[in-house]
Write a protein that holds these residues in place. Structure first.
Motif, PDB file in Angstrom:
ATOM      1  N   HIS A   1     -39.902   0.310  -4.109  1.00 24.19           N
ATOM      2  CA  HIS A   1     -40.092  -1.255  -3.587  1.00 24.19           C
ATOM      3  C   HIS A   1     -40.751  -2.091  -4.542  1.00 24.19           C
ATOM      4  CE1 HIS A   1     -39.986   1.570  -0.302  1.00 24.19           C
ATOM      5  NE2 HIS A   1     -39.147   0.639   0.401  1.00 24.19           N
ATOM      6  N   HIS A   2     -41.384  -1.654  -5.564  1.00 24.86           N
ATOM      7  CA  HIS A   2     -42.249  -2.266  -6.428  1.00 24.86           C
ATOM      8  C   HIS A   2     -42.533  -1.834  -7.830  1.00 24.86           C
ATOM      9  CE1 HIS A   2     -45.449  -4.836  -8.553  1.00 24.86           C
ATOM     10  NE2 HIS A   2     -44.958  -5.426  -7.915  1.00 24.86           N
ATOM     11  N   PHE A   3     -42.200  -2.323  -8.875  1.00 27.09           N
ATOM     12  CA  PHE A   3     -42.610  -1.765 -10.361  1.00 27.09           C
ATOM     13  C   PHE A   3     -43.419  -2.545 -11.286  1.00 27.09           C
ATOM     14  CE2 PHE A   3     -38.621   0.095  -9.089  1.00 27.09           C
ATOM     15  CZ  PHE A   3     -38.603   1.482  -9.446  1.00 27.09           C
ATOM     16  N   SER A   4     -44.389  -1.947 -11.675  1.00 23.55           N
ATOM     17  CA  SER A   4     -44.998  -2.964 -12.654  1.00 23.55           C
ATOM     18  C   SER A   4     -44.143  -3.091 -14.059  1.00 23.55           C
ATOM     19  CB  SER A   4     -46.544  -2.183 -13.277  1.00 23.55           C
ATOM     20  OG  SER A   4     -45.932  -1.093 -13.937  1.00 23.55           O
ATOM     21  N   SER A   5     -44.502  -4.342 -14.812  1.00 25.30           N
ATOM     22  CA  SER A   5     -43.786  -4.507 -15.844  1.00 25.30           C
ATOM     23  C   SER A   5     -43.792  -3.430 -17.037  1.00 25.30           C
ATOM     24  CB  SER A   5     -44.202  -5.762 -16.459  1.00 25.30           C
ATOM     25  OG  SER A   5     -45.506  -5.783 -16.929  1.00 25.30           O
ATOM     26  N   SER A   6     -44.858  -2.827 -17.074  1.00 25.67           N
ATOM     27  CA  SER A   6     -45.049  -1.600 -18.085  1.00 25.67           C
ATOM     28  C   SER A   6     -44.136  -0.542 -17.512  1.00 25.67           C
ATOM     29  CB  SER A   6     -46.409  -1.322 -18.349  1.00 25.67           C
ATOM     30  OG  SER A   6     -46.997  -0.953 -17.180  1.00 25.67           O
ATOM     31  N   ALA A   7     -43.992  -0.257 -16.533  1.00 21.00           N
ATOM     32  CA  ALA A   7     -43.410   1.000 -15.963  1.00 21.00           C
ATOM     33  C   ALA A   7     -41.702   0.761 -15.955  1.00 21.00           C
ATOM     34  CB  ALA A   7     -43.483   0.996 -14.183  1.00 21.00           C
ATOM     35  N   LYS A   8     -41.410  -0.560 -15.662  1.00 25.09           N
ATOM     36  CA  LYS A   8     -39.982  -1.064 -15.977  1.00 25.09           C
ATOM     37  C   LYS A   8     -39.523  -0.836 -17.589  1.00 25.09           C
ATOM     38  CE  LYS A   8     -39.019  -4.348 -12.481  1.00 25.09           C
ATOM     39  NZ  LYS A   8     -38.689  -5.787 -12.284  1.00 25.09           N
ATOM     40  N   GLU A   9     -40.568  -1.117 -18.491  1.00 25.48           N
ATOM     41  CA  GLU A   9     -40.214  -0.973 -19.831  1.00 25.48           C
ATOM     42  C   GLU A   9     -40.022   0.538 -20.233  1.00 25.48           C
ATOM     43  OE1 GLU A   9     -43.340  -3.136 -21.634  1.00 25.48           O
ATOM     44  OE2 GLU A   9     -42.660  -4.953 -21.211  1.00 25.48           O
ATOM     45  N   LYS A  10     -40.928   1.239 -19.607  1.00 21.68           N
ATOM     46  CA  LYS A  10     -41.143   2.728 -20.112  1.00 21.68           C
ATOM     47  C   LYS A  10     -39.764   3.448 -19.547  1.00 21.68           C
ATOM     48  CE  LYS A  10     -45.922   2.908 -20.917  1.00 21.68           C
ATOM     49  NZ  LYS A  10     -47.315   3.320 -20.533  1.00 21.68           N
ATOM     50  N   ILE A  11     -39.572   3.239 -18.122  1.00 25.49           N
ATOM     51  CA  ILE A  11     -38.204   3.627 -17.643  1.00 25.49           C
ATOM     52  C   ILE A  11     -37.133   3.625 -18.585  1.00 25.49           C
ATOM     53  CG2 ILE A  11     -36.863   3.945 -15.652  1.00 25.49           C
ATOM     54  CD1 ILE A  11     -39.571   3.551 -14.057  1.00 25.49           C
ATOM     55  N   GLU A  12     -36.976   2.162 -18.793  1.00 24.08           N
ATOM     56  CA  GLU A  12     -35.758   1.887 -19.443  1.00 24.08           C
ATOM     57  C   GLU A  12     -35.537   2.260 -20.834  1.00 24.08           C
ATOM     58  OE1 GLU A  12     -35.691  -2.557 -18.480  1.00 24.08           O
ATOM     59  OE2 GLU A  12     -34.740  -2.272 -16.565  1.00 24.08           O
ATOM     60  N   ALA A  13     -36.802   2.223 -21.621  1.00 25.45           N
ATOM     61  CA  ALA A  13     -36.918   2.755 -22.987  1.00 25.45           C
ATOM     62  C   ALA A  13     -36.593   4.195 -23.020  1.00 25.45           C
ATOM     63  CB  ALA A  13     -38.356   2.449 -23.533  1.00 25.45           C
ATOM     64  N   ALA A  14     -36.815   4.996 -21.845  1.00 27.32           N
ATOM     65  CA  ALA A  14     -36.055   6.396 -21.721  1.00 27.32           C
ATOM     66  C   ALA A  14     -34.629   6.404 -21.386  1.00 27.32           C
ATOM     67  CB  ALA A  14     -37.074   7.064 -20.802  1.00 27.32           C
ATOM     68  N   GLY A  15     -34.208   5.607 -21.208  1.00 29.56           N
ATOM     69  CA  GLY A  15     -32.830   5.510 -20.887  1.00 29.56           C
ATOM     70  C   GLY A  15     -32.449   5.476 -19.580  1.00 29.56           C
ATOM     71  N   GLY A  16     -33.463   5.174 -18.543  1.00 31.96           N
ATOM     72  CA  GLY A  16     -33.136   5.533 -17.273  1.00 31.96           C
ATOM     73  C   GLY A  16     -32.836   4.022 -16.625  1.00 31.96           C
ATOM     74  N   THR A  17     -32.865   3.914 -15.427  1.00 30.34           N
ATOM     75  CA  THR A  17     -32.435   2.681 -14.597  1.00 30.34           C
ATOM     76  C   THR A  17     -33.582   2.408 -13.558  1.00 30.34           C
ATOM     77  OG1 THR A  17     -31.014   3.829 -13.248  1.00 30.34           O
ATOM     78  CG2 THR A  17     -29.940   2.614 -14.971  1.00 30.34           C
ATOM     79  N   VAL A  18     -33.578   1.117 -13.186  1.00 31.44           N
ATOM     80  CA  VAL A  18     -34.809   0.613 -12.151  1.00 31.44           C
ATOM     81  C   VAL A  18     -34.000   0.151 -10.947  1.00 31.44           C
ATOM     82  CG1 VAL A  18     -36.628  -0.624 -11.663  1.00 31.44           C
ATOM     83  CG2 VAL A  18     -36.616   0.623 -13.901  1.00 31.44           C
ATOM     84  N   GLU A  19     -34.277   0.468  -9.864  1.00 32.57           N
ATOM     85  CA  GLU A  19     -33.558  -0.080  -8.681  1.00 32.57           C
ATOM     86  C   GLU A  19     -34.684  -0.501  -7.675  1.00 32.57           C
ATOM     87  OE1 GLU A  19     -30.339   1.904  -6.960  1.00 32.57           O
ATOM     88  OE2 GLU A  19     -29.682   2.473  -8.976  1.00 32.57           O
TER      89      GLU A  19
END
Length: 93
Positions: free
Chosen positions: A72-90
């Motif tokens: 339901h909510h992501f911190s900005s650093s969490a988004k960056e780390k997930i996308e840097a690992a090649g994952g996606t955020v929904e």
């Protein structure tokens, strides 16, 4: 009678506040590469008892796997780390 019982109790408790279940990025490393992490999966596996008003992902730690994370909510650093690992955020509504 003790002092703490003699002093009047004051303060405010907001009954409309939202209580989120907090999970760090480092906790997502327990899942396999390419899996989809959602609140229902976390409840089924017993990692979280209940999702109160939502699931909040914070960016402490590192993520070493490519995951699809739904919350339901992501911190900005969490988004960056997930996308840097090649994952996606929904973001769930």
């Amino acid at each position: 009678m003790p002092l703490y019982r003699r002093i009047p109790k004051r303060g405010f408790t907001n009954k409309f506040r939202k209580e989120f279940v907090v999970l760090n990025v480092r906790d997502l490393n327990r899942y396999d590469e390419g899996s989809e992490v959602s609140p229902t999966l976390l409840i089924e596996q017993g990692f979280v008892k209940t999702v109160r008003d939502g699931l909040r992902i914070l960016g402490e730690g590192t993520l070493e796997k490519k995951l699809t994370v739904r919350a339901h909510h992501f911190s900005s650093s969490a988004k960056e780390k997930i996308e840097a690992a090649g994952g996606t955020v929904e973001v769930l509504g």
